[in-house]
Scaffold this motif. Structure first.
Motif, PDB file in Angstrom:
ATOM      1  N   HIS A 184     -10.896   2.599  10.712  1.00 34.17           N
ATOM      2  CA  HIS A 184     -11.662   1.877   9.690  1.00 34.17           C
ATOM      3  C   HIS A 184     -11.547   2.565   8.339  1.00 34.17           C
ATOM      4  O   HIS A 184     -11.414   1.906   7.289  1.00 34.17           O
ATOM      5  CB  HIS A 184     -13.131   1.780  10.113  1.00 34.17           C
ATOM      6  CG  HIS A 184     -13.989   1.064   9.125  1.00 34.17           C
ATOM      7  ND1 HIS A 184     -14.982   1.709   8.403  1.00 34.17           N
ATOM      8  CD2 HIS A 184     -14.002  -0.232   8.707  1.00 34.17           C
ATOM      9  CE1 HIS A 184     -15.576   0.840   7.603  1.00 34.17           C
ATOM     10  NE2 HIS A 184     -15.001  -0.334   7.758  1.00 34.17           N
ATOM     11  N   GLN A 187      -8.112   1.902   6.856  1.00 37.92           N
ATOM     12  CA  GLN A 187      -8.007   0.545   6.320  1.00 37.92           C
ATOM     13  C   GLN A 187      -8.503   0.502   4.875  1.00 37.92           C
ATOM     14  O   GLN A 187      -7.909  -0.158   4.014  1.00 37.92           O
ATOM     15  CB  GLN A 187      -8.830  -0.429   7.175  1.00 37.92           C
ATOM     16  CG  GLN A 187      -8.210  -0.762   8.525  1.00 37.92           C
ATOM     17  CD  GLN A 187      -9.142  -1.602   9.385  1.00 37.92           C
ATOM     18  OE1 GLN A 187     -10.253  -1.931   8.982  1.00 37.92           O
ATOM     19  NE2 GLN A 187      -8.676  -1.950  10.578  1.00 37.92           N
ATOM     20  N   ARG A 191      -6.277  -0.221   1.506  1.00 35.77           N
ATOM     21  CA  ARG A 191      -6.662  -1.263   0.553  1.00 35.77           C
ATOM     22  C   ARG A 191      -6.743  -0.694  -0.865  1.00 35.77           C
ATOM     23  O   ARG A 191      -6.262  -1.308  -1.823  1.00 35.77           O
ATOM     24  CB  ARG A 191      -8.001  -1.886   0.959  1.00 35.77           C
ATOM     25  CG  ARG A 191      -8.395  -3.068   0.056  1.00 35.77           C
ATOM     26  CD  ARG A 191      -9.643  -3.759   0.543  1.00 35.77           C
ATOM     27  NE  ARG A 191     -10.816  -2.886   0.523  1.00 35.77           N
ATOM     28  CZ  ARG A 191     -11.421  -2.407   1.603  1.00 35.77           C
ATOM     29  NH1 ARG A 191     -10.973  -2.720   2.808  1.00 35.77           N
ATOM     30  NH2 ARG A 191     -12.476  -1.622   1.495  1.00 35.77           N
TER      31      ARG A 191
END
Length: 204
Positions: A184, A187, A191
């Motif tokens: 997580h 990610q 981004r």
């Protein structure tokens, strides 16, 4: 060159973020690693630390006994506060000089990530194009630090001397939440790389 400041409280997970950014192509400069380098055996920095704190802060092999020194400067009393200020006055200029040398070696079109715990405390937030702040709940950070052998009381003492989450958020371009899994967190890093860092580097 795009300069990124990466910061967060002790135990927040900066190293995990730095590792991912390195995989994505950034050059990572680790302030903690440099701080160890400038007071390694035989350096003028170590000699100055010994002058201030005596040879009692040395390990048997002549290296700096960092846990022992940490207990002196993070004890929580006024003497410790003075000792910490004195230590910072020795180490911070040496770290800044070495950092400048390393940045000068980076390709001018590259992305440099400066992993620095005390970015806010030293008032350096404005010196970066992007500031990434890593956050995690205090209890989770304490659990991680315990896994590294740091006692709860000492960890809390160190946290108390760092900026608050709110103070770090005030200078953040992006806040990364590290309360969940590594996947997580990565990610979020990916981004930020795609939406903020890479476009900024291309504009530069």
């Amino acid at each position: 060159m795009l300069k990124i400041g990466l910061t967060g409280g002790i135990g927040s997970g900066k190293s995990t973020v730095a590792a991912r950014l390195s995989e994505l192509g950034a050059v990572v400069i680790d302030a903690d690693a440099i701080a160890r380098e400038v007071v390694s055996i035989g350096t003028p920095g170590l000699a100055r630390v010994v002058d201030r704190f005596s040879s009692s802060v040395l390990a048997p092999d002549g290296s700096l006994d960092r846990p022992k020194l940490g207990r002196l400067v993070f004890a929580g009393d006024s003497a410790a506060a003075t000792a910490l200020a004195d230590l910072n006055a020795i180490v911070h200029p040496l770290v800044a000089a070495r950092t400048a040398e390393l940045i000068a070696e980076v390709d001018p079109s590259g992305v440099v990530v400066y992993d620095v715990p005390l970015l806010v405390e030293t008032g350096r937030g404005e010196g970066f194009d992007v500031v990434l702040v890593v956050e995690a709940p205090v209890e989770l950070r304490l659990e991680r630090l315990a896994g590294r052998g740091l006692a709860r009381e000492e960890a809390l003492s160190r946290m108390a001397r760092q900026a608050t989450d709110a103070e770090r958020r005030a200078v953040a371009t992006e806040v990364l939440d590290n309360s969940g899994s590594v996947a997580h967190l990565w990610q979020q890093v990916d981004r930020a790389w795609a939406e903020i860092i890479r476009p900024g580097s291309e504009l530069g």
